[in-house]
Design a protein around this motif. Structure first.
Motif, short mmCIF file in Angstrom:
data_model
loop_
_atom_site.label_atom_id
_atom_site.label_comp_id
_atom_site.label_asym_id
_atom_site.label_seq_id
_atom_site.Cartn_x
_atom_site.Cartn_y
_atom_site.Cartn_z
N LEU A 127 -77.41 -40.99 43.06
CA LEU A 127 -77.06 -41.89 42.01
C LEU A 127 -75.97 -41.59 41.38
O LEU A 127 -75.43 -42.59 40.82
N ALA A 128 -75.83 -40.43 41.07
CA ALA A 128 -74.59 -40.13 40.06
C ALA A 128 -73.31 -40.33 40.88
O ALA A 128 -72.14 -40.98 40.44
N VAL A 129 -73.48 -40.11 42.15
CA VAL A 129 -72.15 -40.32 43.01
C VAL A 129 -71.65 -42.22 43.06
O VAL A 129 -70.56 -42.48 43.01
N GLN A 130 -73.02 -42.65 43.15
CA GLN A 130 -72.81 -44.14 43.15
C GLN A 130 -72.27 -44.80 42.03
O GLN A 130 -71.31 -45.46 41.80
N MET A 131 -72.65 -44.12 40.93
CA MET A 131 -72.21 -44.46 39.41
C MET A 131 -70.66 -44.33 39.61
O MET A 131 -69.95 -44.95 38.96
N LEU A 132 -70.32 -43.25 39.94
CA LEU A 132 -68.93 -42.63 39.83
C LEU A 132 -68.04 -43.56 40.90
O LEU A 132 -66.79 -43.64 40.61
N SER A 133 -68.55 -43.92 42.08
CA SER A 133 -67.90 -44.72 42.92
C SER A 133 -67.39 -46.16 42.46
O SER A 133 -66.61 -46.69 43.09
N ILE A 134 -68.06 -46.49 41.58
CA ILE A 134 -67.50 -47.77 40.60
C ILE A 134 -66.05 -47.50 40.10
O ILE A 134 -65.19 -48.38 40.28
N LYS A 135 -65.70 -46.39 39.93
CA LYS A 135 -64.43 -46.16 39.44
C LYS A 135 -63.52 -45.58 40.42
O LYS A 135 -62.54 -45.67 40.59
N TYR A 136 -64.14 -44.63 41.27
CA TYR A 136 -63.47 -43.85 42.37
C TYR A 136 -63.66 -44.47 43.81
O TYR A 136 -64.78 -44.21 44.15
N GLU A 137 -62.55 -45.02 44.21
CA GLU A 137 -62.84 -45.86 45.56
C GLU A 137 -63.22 -44.79 46.81
O GLU A 137 -63.82 -45.09 47.64
N ASN A 138 -62.70 -43.34 46.56
CA ASN A 138 -62.76 -42.58 47.77
C ASN A 138 -64.42 -42.24 47.75
O ASN A 138 -64.63 -41.66 48.96
N LEU A 139 -65.04 -42.10 46.74
CA LEU A 139 -66.38 -41.96 46.56
C LEU A 139 -67.17 -43.03 47.48
O LEU A 139 -68.01 -42.90 48.17
N ARG A 140 -66.59 -44.18 47.20
CA ARG A 140 -67.25 -45.63 48.01
C ARG A 140 -67.24 -45.46 49.46
O ARG A 140 -68.17 -45.59 50.42
N GLU A 141 -65.96 -44.88 49.93
CA GLU A 141 -65.95 -44.53 51.26
C GLU A 141 -67.04 -43.43 51.76
O GLU A 141 -67.34 -43.50 52.93
#
Length: 160
Positions: free
Chosen positions: A123-137
């Motif tokens: 969930l923390a990674v998902q929250m951060l992925s809003i800002k950091y596209e590399n995490l979405r990938e």
């Protein structure tokens, strides 16, 4: 991108290790602290009020029993707070879950399952992925990995 993991007691470390594993898998920087809502409340408030200026973007608060750590932190910061209730000797963790999830209006705490260390990290990674596209990938790849694991399990049981 940085996550703070704050646990109410060192006895919560086994659950926290699962969160750390997820954050390391996604290469997210983190810091870990032991701060008690009841035994060191001023430290908890100081930590929460200064977290943003230290570069922290999400806080995971891990606590058992009365489990007020997430609430005291959420009451002081505007950063997203994830509550991770820990199974204690009392009520199999139900007390921790209810103390974490039952927050008053205006002070939300996103809450995962009792001992849900992995989900707190995700969930923390998902929250951060809003800002950091590399995490979405990376999250998309992770979802594919866990899907493939289930497909392998299904294939294994269907062969019998």
């Amino acid at each position: 991108m940085k996550v703070a993991i704050v646990m109410g007691s060192i006895s919560d470390k086994e659950v926290v290790d699962k969160t750390i594993d997820i954050l390391e898998k996604f290469q997210v920087e983190y810091e870990v602290r032991v701060i008690s809502a009841h035994r060191t409340p001023f430290t908890a408030m100081d930590f929460a009020s200064s977290a943003e200026e230290k570069g922290i973007e999400v806080i995971i608060a891990v606590a058992g029993k009365a489990a007020h750590l997430a609430g005291i932190i959420a009451g002081v910061t505007t950063l997203p707070v994830i509550g991770l209730p820990v199974k204690s000797s009392t009520m199999d963790g139900l007390d921790s879950l209810l103390s974490t999830v039952q927050m008053p209006k205006g002070v939300p705490v996103a809450t995962v399952a009792i001992n849900g260390g992995e989900n707190a990290g995700i969930l923390a990674v998902q929250m951060l992925s809003i800002k950091y596209e590399n995490l979405r990938e990376k999250l998309k790849e992770y979802k594919e990995e866990i899907s493939e694991e289930v497909e392998k399990m299904d294939e294994k049981v269907r062969r019998r």
